[in-house]
Design a protein around this motif. Sequence first.
Motif, PDB file in Angstrom:
ATOM      1  N   LEU A   1       0.867  -0.785   0.094  1.00 55.70           N
ATOM      2  CA  LEU A   1       0.496   0.102   0.285  1.00 55.70           C
ATOM      3  C   LEU A   1       0.911   1.413  -0.016  1.00 55.70           C
ATOM      4  O   LEU A   1       0.563   2.109  -0.361  1.00 55.70           O
ATOM      5  CB  LEU A   1      -1.107   0.082   0.969  1.00 55.70           C
ATOM      6  CG  LEU A   1      -1.894   1.177   1.337  1.00 55.70           C
ATOM      7  CD1 LEU A   1      -2.645   0.952  -0.354  1.00 55.70           C
ATOM      8  CD2 LEU A   1      -3.312   0.902   2.355  1.00 55.70           C
TER       9      LEU A   1
ATOM     10  N   VAL B   1      -5.381  -2.842  -1.896  1.00 60.90           N
ATOM     11  CA  VAL B   1      -6.643  -1.561  -0.646  1.00 60.90           C
ATOM     12  C   VAL B   1      -7.101  -1.678   0.397  1.00 60.90           C
ATOM     13  O   VAL B   1      -6.512  -2.289   1.498  1.00 60.90           O
ATOM     14  CB  VAL B   1      -7.177   0.158  -1.897  1.00 60.90           C
ATOM     15  CG1 VAL B   1      -7.342   0.602  -0.679  1.00 60.90           C
ATOM     16  CG2 VAL B   1      -6.204   0.161  -2.723  1.00 60.90           C
TER      17      VAL B   1
ATOM     18  N   VAL C   1      -6.418  -2.603   5.165  1.00 57.35           N
ATOM     19  CA  VAL C   1      -6.901  -1.790   5.633  1.00 57.35           C
ATOM     20  C   VAL C   1      -8.373  -2.619   6.858  1.00 57.35           C
ATOM     21  O   VAL C   1      -7.242  -2.360   7.702  1.00 57.35           O
ATOM     22  CB  VAL C   1      -7.957  -0.920   4.755  1.00 57.35           C
ATOM     23  CG1 VAL C   1      -8.580  -0.339   6.072  1.00 57.35           C
ATOM     24  CG2 VAL C   1      -7.065   0.196   4.204  1.00 57.35           C
TER      25      VAL C   1
ATOM     26  N   HIS D   1      -5.459  -4.885   8.979  1.00 59.06           N
ATOM     27  CA  HIS D   1      -5.248  -3.900  10.246  1.00 59.06           C
ATOM     28  C   HIS D   1      -6.777  -3.239  10.941  1.00 59.06           C
ATOM     29  O   HIS D   1      -6.376  -2.937  12.996  1.00 59.06           O
ATOM     30  CB  HIS D   1      -4.215  -2.733  10.191  1.00 59.06           C
ATOM     31  CG  HIS D   1      -2.991  -3.012   9.534  1.00 59.06           C
ATOM     32  ND1 HIS D   1      -2.591  -3.178   8.598  1.00 59.06           N
ATOM     33  CD2 HIS D   1      -1.884  -3.597  10.703  1.00 59.06           C
ATOM     34  CE1 HIS D   1      -0.940  -3.961   8.424  1.00 59.06           C
ATOM     35  NE2 HIS D   1      -0.885  -3.796   9.569  1.00 59.06           N
ATOM     36  N   TYR D   2      -8.037  -3.103  10.602  1.00 56.95           N
ATOM     37  CA  TYR D   2      -8.549  -2.817  11.214  1.00 56.95           C
ATOM     38  C   TYR D   2      -9.047  -4.203  12.269  1.00 56.95           C
ATOM     39  O   TYR D   2      -9.308  -4.008  13.867  1.00 56.95           O
ATOM     40  CB  TYR D   2     -10.225  -2.421  11.050  1.00 56.95           C
ATOM     41  CG  TYR D   2     -11.315  -1.590  11.509  1.00 56.95           C
ATOM     42  CD1 TYR D   2     -11.470  -0.454  11.632  1.00 56.95           C
ATOM     43  CD2 TYR D   2     -12.223  -3.136  11.596  1.00 56.95           C
ATOM     44  CE1 TYR D   2     -12.409  -0.227  12.572  1.00 56.95           C
ATOM     45  CE2 TYR D   2     -13.582  -2.218  12.507  1.00 56.95           C
ATOM     46  CZ  TYR D   2     -13.394  -1.209  13.286  1.00 56.95           C
ATOM     47  OH  TYR D   2     -14.718  -1.111  13.934  1.00 56.95           O
TER      48      TYR D   2
ATOM     49  N   SER E   1     -10.144 -11.185   7.569  1.00 58.75           N
ATOM     50  CA  SER E   1      -9.237 -10.405   6.780  1.00 58.75           C
ATOM     51  C   SER E   1     -10.065 -10.502   4.835  1.00 58.75           C
ATOM     52  O   SER E   1      -9.766  -9.623   4.131  1.00 58.75           O
ATOM     53  CB  SER E   1      -7.960  -9.997   6.766  1.00 58.75           C
ATOM     54  OG  SER E   1      -8.176  -9.203   8.090  1.00 58.75           O
TER      55      SER E   1
ATOM     56  N   SER F   1     -12.247  -8.421   2.550  1.00 63.31           N
ATOM     57  CA  SER F   1     -11.452  -7.851   1.013  1.00 63.31           C
ATOM     58  C   SER F   1     -11.661  -8.726  -0.203  1.00 63.31           C
ATOM     59  O   SER F   1     -12.318  -7.699  -1.631  1.00 63.31           O
ATOM     60  CB  SER F   1      -9.954  -7.854   1.107  1.00 63.31           C
ATOM     61  OG  SER F   1      -9.530  -7.456   2.705  1.00 63.31           O
TER      62      SER F   1
END
Length: 94
Positions: free
Chosen positions: A2, A44, A48, A51-52, A84, A88
Amino acid sequence: ALSFGAAGLGVVELVGGNGAALDLMSNIGSGGGALVVAGAKFSVAFPVVYHYLGGVRHLIWDNSPEMLTNLGVEKTSYILVGSSLAISGLAMFV
């Protein structure tokens, strides 16, 4: 990955002038093909989401330290990566 993408867009903007990065992203979105667009969205979305959800996991551990065991960490790590990937993957189609 990223960070390299963000740095690459920054270089495109610096070299190409005002609006060059926007034009590049518009061209990728409109004529880049479905596979390229889906890959860009996944690239992308995954960091995100990962990690969230990792942050949520740490908040749970902070509030329930008894859940922080070696077995629990390993189990939640698999759940974290799997969820994740799934979220995603769904985000690619939005």
